[in-house]
Design a protein around this motif. Structure first.
Motif: not given
Length: 545
Positions: A133-156
């Motif tokens: 592992x290279x120094x200063x190159x270790x990190x992680x992130x939280x993610x929303x898993x696959x299979x969940x839903x986002x409410x979409x509302x768009x107006x033009x």
């Protein structure tokens, strides 16, 4: 007193639906501890959500297509220093992350995602010299898993000086792109994150008129005449710039040895576990993150190009980094060895233009810094693991306590169920070089996926982003894919301990120079390869610094 009036709106096209996450999604939020993973965005009630600014941003970026300078001010507005500026006519609401499509009486989602279901994606850079592992190159992130839903509302909203039919066509183009999965959301999309797809049902599309009493009454009454289908919106051209050009690659493969990415943290009874992702709320499967696949391909692409750049006498060209002054960057600075080593590693990553074009640049001071053209999707295993079983494996469910000095073991019934899924617990020990016996404190166990089938590896290359470096980058990609087909590219963790060997049965390409799908051997034997090969030869003749 000056009289103020709102924006004059003559009509509006409105869409209400749901986006399903096809891969994990990360939209960054506010973090309080720099040592913790990159957090997910939370609303005022502490619920995961995607801000409307994020959704509007990705829609705007997609609408520009192959012309990044196309601002489309008539649709997205402009930020002027005087009265010439104008607001966007596209209105996008915040999208709450939910587990189903139920709405309350006010049209708000009823089932927000429980934060306990958020997943973690680790990322680490592997130093090309040390293999660690290279120094200063270790990190992680939280993610929303696959299979969940986002409410979409768009107006033009359409005004008197805009064409409502064109706005309807643009809404149709947005919805079609979301249905096809062409629009990504959030960060790390080149690592396979952010894939969403619009559900066909439930989906509500309505066109509302405000320039007549009949139209206003229809809106107030909710008349069915307002409702339109998604396809009916495309009566005219949406007047958007030319779309971007992509090359899609699919690799059909199977493991010859255990292939896995290590999960963090370790289990209570098993030290090393494979990384998993959710299939649904009660089942999991193994996953190779897109970042891991992309990292393996990038390391091998660097190896290919550096090998090709050897001078005739066998001495490799320099790999030292040079700044604007021309001075070489040392591999380690005496005042801060870790920071110096990290800076040299980043410089090495950004040294080769073809690699940088495909995989992106890591430093801020690179003149043509931009995201890489290659995207690697997450690759999941073709097995389904019950969450109750995995909780026992990880130690979330209590196991019988081991005697002092003994290593806890999984129950026989659990090991049998793992074996049915193609996995097994394997114990490893380091031998003491002096006594020849087991070294003290060097016993560890691994859940190894020894017989697990995987879905194909999917890659996509944004040829528009490659611009003038398209042919050399394609040549490097084909050489890397050729070595992948020959088993010279190892995937996942512990590749120096017998893991990661794979067998590729087929690689197919479609898009760009190959409008019809071809296999890799067909692409290498086709007429298109002569131009690509000549561009590669000319590219290698150029010096890099």
């Amino acid at each position: 007193m000056t009289r103020r009036t709102g924006r004059h709106v003559t009509s509006r096209v409105r869409a209400r639906g749901w986006l399903r996450t096809e891969s994990p999604v990360h939209v960054g939020g506010l973090g309080t501890d720099p040592s913790e993973p990159l957090p997910i965005a939370l609303d005022g009630l502490g619920r995961p959500y995607v801000p409307g600014t994020t959704l509007a941003g990705v829609l705007r970026s997609w609408s520009r297509g192959a012309a990044p300078d196309a601002l489309l001010p008539d649709l997205w507005g402009t930020a002027g220093e005087d009265s010439e500026g104008g607001a966007s006519r596209v209105i996008v609401a915040d999208a709450l992350v939910t587990s189903d499509t139920r709405l309350d009486d006010h049209g708000l989602p009823l089932s927000p995602l429980n934060r306990a279901f958020l997943e973690f994606r680790p990322s680490v850079g592997i130093d090309r010299v040390t293999g660690t592992a290279a120094p200063e190159f270790l990190y992680g992130r939280q993610v929303v898993p696959a299979g969940y839903l986002l409410r979409l509302e768009i107006d033009i909203e359409s005004a008197a000086d805009s064409d409502p039919a064109v706005d309807e066509a643009r809404m149709g183009a947005f919805l079609a792109a979301l249905s096809a999965g062409d629009i990504r959301i959030g960060a790390a999309t080149g690592r396979g994150l952010g894939s969403v797809r619009l559900l066909d049902d439930p989906l509500e599309v309505a066109v509302e008129r405000f320039d007549s009493p009949q139209g206003l009454l229809a809106v107030l009454r909710g008349d069915a005449a307002r409702v339109r289908s998604k396809t009916s919106l495309s009566a005219v051209e949406p007047e958007l710039p030319t779309r971007r050009e992509f090359l899609h690659v699919q690799v059909v493969w199977r493991p010859l040895a255990p292939v896995m990415v290590r999960a963090t943290p370790s289990g209570l009874s098993v030290d090393t576990l494979p990384l998993t992702t959710r299939v649904d709320q009660r089942h999991l499967t193994l996953v190779l993150p897109g970042g891991s696949l992309k990292g393996a391909l990038r390391a091998h692409a660097e190896f290919v190009e550096r090998t090709a750049r050897f001078t005739p006498d066998g001495a490799p060209e320099t790999t030292a980094s040079h700044g604007e002054s021309g001075a070489a960057t040392p591999r380690a600075a005496s005042e801060d060895p870790a920071a110096g080593h990290s800076a040299a590693f980043r410089a090495q990553l950004d040294q080769l233009p073809a690699v940088r074009g495909l995989f992106g640049a890591a430093r801020d001071d690179v003149k043509d810094r931009r995201a890489g053209a290659l995207r690697a999707e997450e690759c999941t295993a073709l097995i389904t693991i019950p969450e109750t079983l995995w909780q026992t494996v990880t130690g979330a469910d209590p196991l019988p306590m081991a005697s002092p000095g003994e290593h806890a073991e999984l129950p026989a019934a659990v090991r049998d169920r793992l074996d049915d899924l193609g996995m097994a617990q394997a114990d490893h020990v380091a031998l003491d070089r002096w006594t020849g016996g087991a070294a003290d404190g060097r016993l560890f166990s691994v859940v190894e996926p020894h017989s697990v089938e995987w879905e194909p590896i999917r890659l996509s290359i944004d040829l528009t982003r490659l611009a003038d470096g398209r042919e050399p980058a394609l040549a490097l990609l084909l050489l890397t894919l050729g070595d992948l087909a020959e088993g010279r590219v190892l995937l996942g963790a512990s590749v120096n301990r017998g893991f990661g060997d794979i067998e590729v049965s087929e690689i197919t390409l479609v898009g760009g120079p190959w409008p019809k799908q071809v296999t890799l051997p067909e692409a290498l034997d086709g007429p298109e390869i002569s131009t690509i090969a000549q561009a590669w030869t000319d590219y290698l003749a150029q010096e890099v610094s």
